[in-house]
Design an enzyme around this catalytic site. Structure first.
Site, PDB file in Angstrom:
ATOM      1  N   LYS A  67      -6.730   0.140  -7.240  1.00  0.00           N
ATOM      2  CA  LYS A  67      -6.275  -0.664  -6.184  1.00  0.00           C
ATOM      3  C   LYS A  67      -7.158  -1.247  -5.298  1.00  0.00           C
ATOM      4  CE  LYS A  67      -6.759   2.214  -2.596  1.00  0.00           C
ATOM      5  NZ  LYS A  67      -7.476   1.915  -1.390  1.00  0.00           N
ATOM      6  N   ASP A 125      -2.008   7.533  -0.564  1.00  0.00           N
ATOM      7  CA  ASP A 125      -1.992   6.670  -1.293  1.00  0.00           C
ATOM      8  C   ASP A 125      -1.284   6.796  -2.513  1.00  0.00           C
ATOM      9  OD1 ASP A 125      -3.510   5.061   0.234  1.00  0.00           O
ATOM     10  OD2 ASP A 125      -5.553   5.232  -0.746  1.00  0.00           O
TER      11      ASP A 125
END
Length: 286
Positions: free
Chosen positions: A9, A139
């Site tokens: 990401k 996350d």
């Protein structure tokens, strides 16, 4: 045996809006996946053994988030009174650089939860998997959520967004950055005003509040960002150490990648790779 993708990401922007009483920070960040992925392969066992068959340097088997995620889901089922065998052998083809701010370990944990939820036929709803993932790391929820998102709180309040899917040149330098040191630095900006997602996305120049501190502490990162910014917009992702350069298209990214190899900074770069931003996680196309 079945394989599942585990994508990296980018934090397209990262603003720190306050410090919490638990010493964590409130954030506003924009997550987008890139089509650069690890691949995890699962073989369900007829017992309760959980084995990660791929060795990691400097990470003990039982401390790897892959194993932690599998055991947490397993224990969740046992606490619910199930006597079914929940075992698995896991292999990983590791491509995402470790410690690069690309979320590789968190993504791996999320892929484990999503995959084993199906392979073990537990069939928990997504909201429950996200709660389990939050216990592993801040996350992990975004990777389970599976779509580009605007995130607030500590990164756990997620709002789905549709944003442009650019090509990026991602640069991974020979630097290890301590996230703890960045977030405890007294000069870190902690009072960026809270703004709406529409306000933030309308800005032409996204920023990362951690970047100035990282560049001061790590001159090599400063040099890489300064150099690459002469070609195209370049920022730090998360607390780094990876930086990403937004390109017009894939051809532009390839040209830039070739140019970097001829620059003096190349001697301080472990690897570069080209990836496309994607709003829907490759995990769910596995």
């Amino acid at each position: 045996m079945k394989s599942w993708l585990s994508p990296a990401k980018l934090n397209l922007f990262l603003y720190i809006t306050g410090r919490r009483t638990d010493n964590y920070h409130n954030l506003q960040t924009l997550f987008q996946f890139i089509d650069y992925c690890d691949t995890l392969t699962f073989t369900v066992r007829a017992d309760n053994q959980i084995n990660l068959l791929t060795a990691f340097n400097n990470v003990e088997h039982d401390k790897n988030l892959i194993v932690i995620a599998a055991k947490l889901l397993q224990s969740y089922q046992f606490k619910n009174g199930s006597s079914e065998p929940y075992g698995v052998d896991i292999n990983i083809d590791k491509k995402i650089p470790m410690g690069g701010g690309l979320g590789g370990a968190s993504s791996n944990a999320a892929t484990v939860l999503v995959a084993l939820n199906k392979l073990w036929k537990i069939n928990l709803p997504l909201v429950e998997l996200i709660k389990i993932g939050a216990k592993i790391g801040a996350d992990v929820p975004i990777f389970i959520f599976g779509h580009a998102a605007f995130a607030e709180g500590v990164g756990d309040q997620l709002q789905k967004v549709e944003i442009p899917e650019f090509y990026y040149l991602v640069t991974y330098p020979i630097v290890e950055i301590s996230t703890a040191k960045i977030f405890t630095d007294p000069q870190l900006t902690r009072n960026t005003p809270v703004r709406s997602i529409n306000q933030l996305i309308s800005f032409k120049n996204f920023k990362n509040d951690c970047e100035n501190i990282v560049r001061k502490r790590y001159p090599l990162i400063d040099e890489i960002i300064t150099t690459l910014s002469t070609f195209a917009p370049t920022r730090l992702t998360g607390t780094g150490s990876s930086v990403f350069t937004q390109c017009r298209d894939k051809a532009h990214a390839l040209e830039l990648q070739a140019a970097v190899k001829e620059l003096p900074i190349n001697q301080f770069i472990t690897k570069t790779f080209i990836a496309k931003g994607v709003n829907r996680s490759p995990l769910y196309s596995s």
